[in-house]
Design a protein around this motif. Structure first.
Motif, PDB file in Angstrom:
ATOM      1  N   SER A  17      29.930  48.528  50.031  1.00  0.00           N
ATOM      2  CA  SER A  17      30.857  49.465  49.409  1.00  0.00           C
ATOM      3  C   SER A  17      31.363  50.439  50.467  1.00  0.00           C
ATOM      4  O   SER A  17      30.565  51.061  51.178  1.00  0.00           O
ATOM      5  CB  SER A  17      30.160  50.226  48.284  1.00  0.00           C
ATOM      6  OG  SER A  17      29.794  49.343  47.248  1.00  0.00           O
ATOM      7  N   PHE A  94      30.832  33.835  35.254  1.00  0.00           N
ATOM      8  CA  PHE A  94      29.908  34.934  35.458  1.00  0.00           C
ATOM      9  C   PHE A  94      29.354  35.364  34.099  1.00  0.00           C
ATOM     10  O   PHE A  94      30.032  35.249  33.069  1.00  0.00           O
ATOM     11  CB  PHE A  94      30.620  36.143  36.073  1.00  0.00           C
ATOM     12  CG  PHE A  94      31.118  35.929  37.476  1.00  0.00           C
ATOM     13  CD1 PHE A  94      30.265  35.552  38.492  1.00  0.00           C
ATOM     14  CD2 PHE A  94      32.454  36.141  37.783  1.00  0.00           C
ATOM     15  CE1 PHE A  94      30.714  35.369  39.779  1.00  0.00           C
ATOM     16  CE2 PHE A  94      32.919  35.976  39.074  1.00  0.00           C
ATOM     17  CZ  PHE A  94      32.049  35.583  40.072  1.00  0.00           C
ATOM     18  N   GLU A  97      31.608  37.287  31.418  1.00  0.00           N
ATOM     19  CA  GLU A  97      33.009  37.142  31.790  1.00  0.00           C
ATOM     20  C   GLU A  97      33.797  36.400  30.709  1.00  0.00           C
ATOM     21  O   GLU A  97      33.334  35.397  30.174  1.00  0.00           O
ATOM     22  CB  GLU A  97      33.132  36.380  33.109  1.00  0.00           C
ATOM     23  CG  GLU A  97      34.574  36.245  33.596  1.00  0.00           C
ATOM     24  CD  GLU A  97      34.737  35.229  34.729  1.00  0.00           C
ATOM     25  OE1 GLU A  97      35.217  35.623  35.799  1.00  0.00           O
ATOM     26  OE2 GLU A  97      34.361  34.056  34.526  1.00  0.00           O
ATOM     27  N   HIS A 100      39.305  35.368  34.553  1.00  0.00           N
ATOM     28  CA  HIS A 100      39.620  36.161  35.735  1.00  0.00           C
ATOM     29  C   HIS A 100      41.054  35.941  36.200  1.00  0.00           C
ATOM     30  O   HIS A 100      41.663  34.905  35.924  1.00  0.00           O
ATOM     31  CB  HIS A 100      38.644  35.869  36.878  1.00  0.00           C
ATOM     32  CG  HIS A 100      38.450  34.413  37.170  1.00  0.00           C
ATOM     33  ND1 HIS A 100      37.432  33.681  36.622  1.00  0.00           N
ATOM     34  CD2 HIS A 100      39.158  33.537  37.940  1.00  0.00           C
ATOM     35  CE1 HIS A 100      37.503  32.426  37.036  1.00  0.00           C
ATOM     36  NE2 HIS A 100      38.558  32.313  37.837  1.00  0.00           N
ATOM     37  N   THR A 141      35.871  41.335  31.425  1.00  0.00           N
ATOM     38  CA  THR A 141      34.955  41.239  30.291  1.00  0.00           C
ATOM     39  C   THR A 141      35.712  40.780  29.042  1.00  0.00           C
ATOM     40  O   THR A 141      36.947  40.805  29.011  1.00  0.00           O
ATOM     41  CB  THR A 141      34.320  42.606  29.987  1.00  0.00           C
ATOM     42  OG1 THR A 141      35.346  43.495  29.494  1.00  0.00           O
ATOM     43  CG2 THR A 141      33.663  43.200  31.230  1.00  0.00           C
ATOM     44  N   PHE A 147      35.290  43.980  35.899  1.00  0.00           N
ATOM     45  CA  PHE A 147      33.922  44.362  36.243  1.00  0.00           C
ATOM     46  C   PHE A 147      33.450  43.754  37.565  1.00  0.00           C
ATOM     47  O   PHE A 147      32.376  44.106  38.055  1.00  0.00           O
ATOM     48  CB  PHE A 147      32.949  43.968  35.119  1.00  0.00           C
ATOM     49  CG  PHE A 147      32.661  42.496  35.005  1.00  0.00           C
ATOM     50  CD1 PHE A 147      31.478  41.965  35.504  1.00  0.00           C
ATOM     51  CD2 PHE A 147      33.568  41.637  34.391  1.00  0.00           C
ATOM     52  CE1 PHE A 147      31.201  40.608  35.381  1.00  0.00           C
ATOM     53  CE2 PHE A 147      33.299  40.291  34.267  1.00  0.00           C
ATOM     54  CZ  PHE A 147      32.112  39.766  34.771  1.00  0.00           C
ATOM     55  N   ARG A 148      34.233  42.873  38.154  1.00  0.00           N
ATOM     56  CA  ARG A 148      33.803  42.270  39.414  1.00  0.00           C
ATOM     57  C   ARG A 148      35.035  41.788  40.175  1.00  0.00           C
ATOM     58  O   ARG A 148      35.973  41.250  39.599  1.00  0.00           O
ATOM     59  CB  ARG A 148      32.856  41.097  39.136  1.00  0.00           C
ATOM     60  CG  ARG A 148      32.326  40.405  40.379  1.00  0.00           C
ATOM     61  CD  ARG A 148      31.290  39.346  40.007  1.00  0.00           C
ATOM     62  NE  ARG A 148      30.010  39.943  39.671  1.00  0.00           N
ATOM     63  CZ  ARG A 148      29.122  39.430  38.830  1.00  0.00           C
ATOM     64  NH1 ARG A 148      29.404  38.317  38.184  1.00  0.00           N
ATOM     65  NH2 ARG A 148      27.979  40.033  38.613  1.00  0.00           N
ATOM     66  N   GLN A 199      37.649  48.154  48.850  1.00  0.00           N
ATOM     67  CA  GLN A 199      36.685  47.121  48.467  1.00  0.00           C
ATOM     68  C   GLN A 199      37.238  45.723  48.737  1.00  0.00           C
ATOM     69  O   GLN A 199      36.494  44.837  49.186  1.00  0.00           O
ATOM     70  CB  GLN A 199      36.344  47.258  46.977  1.00  0.00           C
ATOM     71  CG  GLN A 199      35.361  48.366  46.653  1.00  0.00           C
ATOM     72  CD  GLN A 199      36.022  49.709  46.438  1.00  0.00           C
ATOM     73  OE1 GLN A 199      37.213  49.877  46.700  1.00  0.00           O
ATOM     74  NE2 GLN A 199      35.264  50.684  45.970  1.00  0.00           N
ATOM     75  N   LEU A 234      31.449  38.803  46.633  1.00  0.00           N
ATOM     76  CA  LEU A 234      31.686  39.419  45.327  1.00  0.00           C
ATOM     77  C   LEU A 234      31.142  40.832  45.326  1.00  0.00           C
ATOM     78  O   LEU A 234      30.259  41.188  46.108  1.00  0.00           O
ATOM     79  CB  LEU A 234      31.080  38.592  44.198  1.00  0.00           C
ATOM     80  CG  LEU A 234      29.581  38.290  44.225  1.00  0.00           C
ATOM     81  CD1 LEU A 234      28.789  39.406  43.549  1.00  0.00           C
ATOM     82  CD2 LEU A 234      29.285  36.974  43.524  1.00  0.00           C
ATOM     83  N   GLU A 236      30.541  44.206  42.351  1.00  0.00           N
ATOM     84  CA  GLU A 236      30.705  44.819  41.040  1.00  0.00           C
ATOM     85  C   GLU A 236      31.590  46.055  41.175  1.00  0.00           C
ATOM     86  O   GLU A 236      31.468  46.811  42.149  1.00  0.00           O
ATOM     87  CB  GLU A 236      29.343  45.234  40.469  1.00  0.00           C
ATOM     88  CG  GLU A 236      28.298  44.136  40.439  1.00  0.00           C
ATOM     89  CD  GLU A 236      28.634  43.067  39.422  1.00  0.00           C
ATOM     90  OE1 GLU A 236      29.290  43.401  38.409  1.00  0.00           O
ATOM     91  OE2 GLU A 236      28.245  41.903  39.627  1.00  0.00           O
ATOM     92  N   VAL A 237      32.473  46.263  40.195  1.00  0.00           N
ATOM     93  CA  VAL A 237      33.376  47.412  40.242  1.00  0.00           C
ATOM     94  C   VAL A 237      33.507  48.048  38.867  1.00  0.00           C
ATOM     95  O   VAL A 237      33.228  47.417  37.847  1.00  0.00           O
ATOM     96  CB  VAL A 237      34.782  47.028  40.762  1.00  0.00           C
ATOM     97  CG1 VAL A 237      34.722  46.548  42.197  1.00  0.00           C
ATOM     98  CG2 VAL A 237      35.448  45.997  39.865  1.00  0.00           C
ATOM     99  N   SER A 238      33.955  49.288  38.872  1.00  0.00           N
ATOM    100  CA  SER A 238      34.239  50.027  37.654  1.00  0.00           C
ATOM    101  C   SER A 238      35.435  50.922  37.924  1.00  0.00           C
ATOM    102  O   SER A 238      35.416  51.695  38.897  1.00  0.00           O
ATOM    103  CB  SER A 238      33.028  50.883  37.239  1.00  0.00           C
ATOM    104  OG  SER A 238      33.413  51.929  36.367  1.00  0.00           O
TER     105      SER A 238
END
Length: 252
Positions: A17, A94, A97, A100, A141, A147-148, A199, A234, A236-238
């Protein structure tokens, strides 16, 4: 999704990150504006109970695995940016998921001097316009939230391979600047590329490290066509966490 291929790679291949506090004020302002745009898109869609995935799939009677949505992809003829949404069968997704987005840039939008990386003979499309580069994928999601972020090996999307720094140079050219098939989704995906640009940069660099590590460990005939290597990096993100981190860095 072959997450096992990522697990088999050395730790040095994993993206880290980025430290947002080290970014310039201009970059942070750009990211903050993108975050505000995403929040506004979410606000407007929520008023009618919608989200970006549902908005893009509007009018599709049945959602078929593997099919591209919308049919024929979304392509901006001025910027040469492109994207589509799809889903794999349930056992290849995932955890959590729905599907995507895949994002691309075609040669007409690439910076001057960018050329495909050296690849085995026969791997380069004859048609110059087909030498598109995959940038990053955004996993969603079932509630229509990202989310990724992840990158993939070349065979997954049929892209042309470009070195990491050349792909990074393409990121600022990604913009879908028209209304069809959905203005909110086009604005959202363009803003996502700006909000998470640091990212995405780290993911692309990790992608190249992963491919080189796989080549060194396994010595496949053509690493770019090795079906055992699918996901190359990969993270993870928010959106909420990213906006908070950007605002914190700006306030400092």
């Amino acid at each position: 999704m072959r997450l096992a291929s990522v697990a088999a790679l050395p730790e040095t291949c994993r993206p880290v990150s980025p430290q947002l506090a080290a970014l310039s004020g201009d970059t942070l302002e750009m990211m903050a504006e993108a975050g505000s745009e995403i929040v506004e898109i979410y606000r407007v869609l929520a008023k009618t109970g919608d989200n970006v995935v549902g908005e893009l799939l509007r009018g599709a009677d049945t959602f078929y695995e593997w099919d591209h949505y919308p049919p024929g992809d979304v392509y901006d003829a001025e910027t040469h940016a492109q994207y589509y949404y799809h889903a794999h069968p349930g056992d290849q997704r995932f955890d959590g998921e729905h599907g995507h987005f895949h994002t691309f840039l075609r040669p007409g939008g690439m910076p001057p001097g960018v050329k495909p990386a050296p690849v085995p003979p026969g791997d380069l499309p004859v048609d110059h316009d087909e030498r598109l580069s995959h940038l990053v994928a955004i996993a969603m999601t079932p509630q229509g939230l990202p989310f990724r972020l992840f990158t993939v090996n070349r065979w997954v999307t049929g892209e042309t391979w470009y070195a990491a720094e050349d792909v990074i140079a393409m990121l600022d050219s990604f913009e879908i600047d028209h209304a069809r098939p959905s203005w909110p989704v086009n604005c959202w995906i363009s803003a996502m590329m700006r909000l998470f640009r640091p990212q995405v940069v780290e993911l692309i660099r990790a992608r190249d490290r992963a491919v080189e590590a796989w080549r060194s460990q396994r010595n496949p005939p053509d690493v770019f066509e090795d079906r055992d290597l699918e996901i190359t990096s990969l993270l993870e993100v928010s959106v909420t966490d990213q906006i908070q981190a950007v605002n914190y860095a700006l306030n400092r």
